[in-house]
Design a protein around this motif. Structure first.
Motif, short mmCIF file in Angstrom:
data_model
loop_
_atom_site.label_atom_id
_atom_site.label_comp_id
_atom_site.label_asym_id
_atom_site.label_seq_id
_atom_site.Cartn_x
_atom_site.Cartn_y
_atom_site.Cartn_z
N ARG A 1 0.83 -1.21 0.00
CA ARG A 1 0.00 0.00 0.00
C ARG A 1 0.86 1.26 0.00
O ARG A 1 0.60 2.20 -0.74
CB ARG A 1 -0.92 -0.02 1.22
N LYS A 2 1.92 1.29 0.77
CA LYS A 2 2.79 2.46 0.84
C LYS A 2 3.57 2.64 -0.47
O LYS A 2 3.87 3.76 -0.86
CB LYS A 2 3.75 2.37 2.02
N THR A 3 3.88 1.57 -1.15
CA THR A 3 4.54 1.66 -2.45
C THR A 3 3.64 2.36 -3.45
O THR A 3 4.06 3.26 -4.17
CB THR A 3 4.92 0.27 -2.97
N VAL A 4 2.37 1.97 -3.48
CA VAL A 4 1.41 2.60 -4.40
C VAL A 4 1.21 4.06 -4.02
O VAL A 4 1.17 4.94 -4.89
CB VAL A 4 0.07 1.83 -4.41
N GLU A 5 1.11 4.36 -2.73
CA GLU A 5 0.97 5.75 -2.31
C GLU A 5 2.16 6.58 -2.78
O GLU A 5 1.99 7.70 -3.27
CB GLU A 5 0.84 5.84 -0.79
#
Length: 155
Positions: free
Chosen positions: A55-59
């Protein structure tokens, strides 16, 4: 009358168009898989039960990494650039319906996608046409297409 192109990628699907890897150098997929990829990004890295990206990679991908104000891009000072696509930073200055943080990309052959996390929206246009400005060419349709998509949203 339609005729199969005699180039290597038409005769042998997957054959590289150029001797180096690039987005225009032979990558291909189906419209359905492209939509699934966009849906995975909209879902924060998940598709169904599978976690593809964190999720943090996509953000991080969908944040503007151009910290100049306004950003210096060849396209629009209302857009920044994330990791792999544009990021809308000023909807009014952009002059097209959308949301701050909207993420996407426009390809050379009139292909385009956008992911709007605020609206939970994925929209994709897939044409295979290289627009020309020196002749009376087909209209560029991505801007009117996206405006129609956003106009169709219900409260």
């Amino acid at each position: 009358r339609l005729v199969l192109d005699d180039g290597p990628s038409a005769l042998r699907p997957g054959e590289p168009l150029r001797p180096y890897s690039s987005a225009a150098g032979g990558l291909y997929s189906t419209a359905g898989d492209y939509a699934r990829f966009c849906q995975m990004l909209l879902n924060g890295g998940r598709l169904g039960e599978a976690s593809i990206l964190g999720r943090k990679t996509v953000e991080l991908m969908m944040l503007n990494h151009l910290r100049l104000d306004p950003p210096v891009t060849q396209f629009s000072d209302a857009e920044g650039f994330g990791l792999g696509g544009y990021v809308v930073i000023d909807v009014a200055r952009r002059g097209q319906l959308g949301s701050p943080g909207q993420f996407g990309w426009s390809g050379a052959a009139s292909t385009s996608y956008t992911i709007d996390r605020q609206e939970r929206l994925v929209a994709i246009v897939l044409l295979q046409h290289l627009p020309r400005s020196d002749v009376d060419d087909l209209p560029r349709i991505s801007r009117p297409f996206y405006n129609l998509v956003y106009q169709a949203l219900v409260p």
